[in-house]
Design a protein around this motif. Structure first.
Motif, short mmCIF file in Angstrom:
data_model
loop_
_atom_site.label_atom_id
_atom_site.label_comp_id
_atom_site.label_asym_id
_atom_site.label_seq_id
_atom_site.Cartn_x
_atom_site.Cartn_y
_atom_site.Cartn_z
N ASP A 169 48.58 1.67 46.50
CA ASP A 169 47.77 2.85 46.22
C ASP A 169 46.49 2.37 45.57
OD1 ASP A 169 46.56 5.19 45.16
OD2 ASP A 169 48.50 6.22 45.25
N ILE B 148 45.02 5.19 42.64
CA ILE B 148 45.80 5.71 41.52
C ILE B 148 45.17 5.33 40.18
CG2 ILE B 148 47.36 3.72 41.38
CD1 ILE B 148 49.62 5.84 40.86
N LYS C 44 51.15 11.59 41.09
CA LYS C 44 50.97 10.44 41.99
C LYS C 44 52.02 9.37 41.73
CE LYS C 44 47.23 9.17 43.93
NZ LYS C 44 45.92 8.59 44.30
N LEU D 103 54.98 8.11 44.44
CA LEU D 103 55.24 6.72 44.80
C LEU D 103 56.69 6.35 44.49
CD1 LEU D 103 51.96 4.98 43.55
CD2 LEU D 103 52.65 5.37 45.92
N ILE E 258 53.50 -1.17 41.92
CA ILE E 258 52.30 -0.62 42.55
C ILE E 258 51.22 -1.69 42.67
CG2 ILE E 258 50.52 1.15 42.38
CD1 ILE E 258 52.65 2.68 40.57
N LYS F 266 47.32 -2.25 43.63
CA LYS F 266 46.05 -1.53 43.73
C LYS F 266 44.94 -2.53 44.06
CE LYS F 266 42.99 1.61 41.19
NZ LYS F 266 42.79 2.41 39.95
#
Length: 200
Positions: A87, A90, A101, A105, A117, A119
């Motif tokens: 993501d 985010i 959000k 996920l 996560i 990014k």
């Protein structure tokens, strides 16, 4: 409506990492309300009638003019398998009740315990915790967390961990990992094999 909150660990009727929670509360308050708070995070909270043999989660919701809080017994529930998800937009740099959000996920985790996560190619956090990696004898934490956790901040101040940029492509260079947050402190016996982090 209390849009921001802190989750605090209570053990032996003592607040853990109190100074770090108070500091993050003040930073978050200023960021949201553009002024300094007129009260302290722990104002009005008394640790009475708690069982010293139990671990508690103290949840403090706060808004511009005050707080509300609740206690609940806490049992450790620490993920040991992580699904890599991407993501690139985010943002969760303050602890706010709107976790939409993050929850979306988390709901893609499938048979994994949680998600890790990514990014813009960089490792951030799981949905509920900061991550540490073991590289031989060096303990690394990514320099790009979504949220700067209180446990993570204390470990950095104590020079027990080192902050560095961690790409997804760096993950195979580590031996193991563990997750830390306010309710789950660092434990040298809790390392998990890095192979437990994977794409589906």
């Amino acid at each position: 409506m209390y849009p921001l909150f802190e989750s605090v660990c209570i053990e032996n009727s003592q607040i853990k990492n109190a100074d770090y929670h108070e500091a993050r509360f003040r930073r978050s308050y200023i960021q949201r309300y553009k002024t300094h708070p007129t009260y302290g995070l722990f104002d009005g909270i008394h640790l009475t009638n708690l069982d010293n043999n139990l671990k508690y989660k103290l949840r403090i919701g706060y808004k511009q003019d005050g707080t509300r809080f609740s206690f609940s017994e806490y049992k450790n529930s620490i993920p040991t398998s992580l699904k890599l998800v991407n993501d690139d937009t985010i943002s969760y740099n303050v602890k706010r009740n709107n976790r939409k959000k993050l929850n979306n996920l988390y709901n893609t985790r499938g048979e994994f315990d949680d998600v890790l996560i990514i990014k813009n190619g960089l490792v951030t956090d799981t949905s509920y915790a900061n991550i540490l990696f073991l590289d031989g004898k060096v303990i690394i934490t990514p320099s790009t967390p979504l949220l700067e956790g209180t446990c993570r901040a204390r470990l950095l101040d104590e020079n027990k961990i080192t902050e560095t940029r961690v790409l997804e492509s760096d993950l195979p260079d580590f031996d193991s990992f563990q997750l830390v947050n306010a309710l789950n402190d660092f434990d040298s016996n809790r390392w998990v094999p890095i192979a437990n982090i994977k794409r589906e």
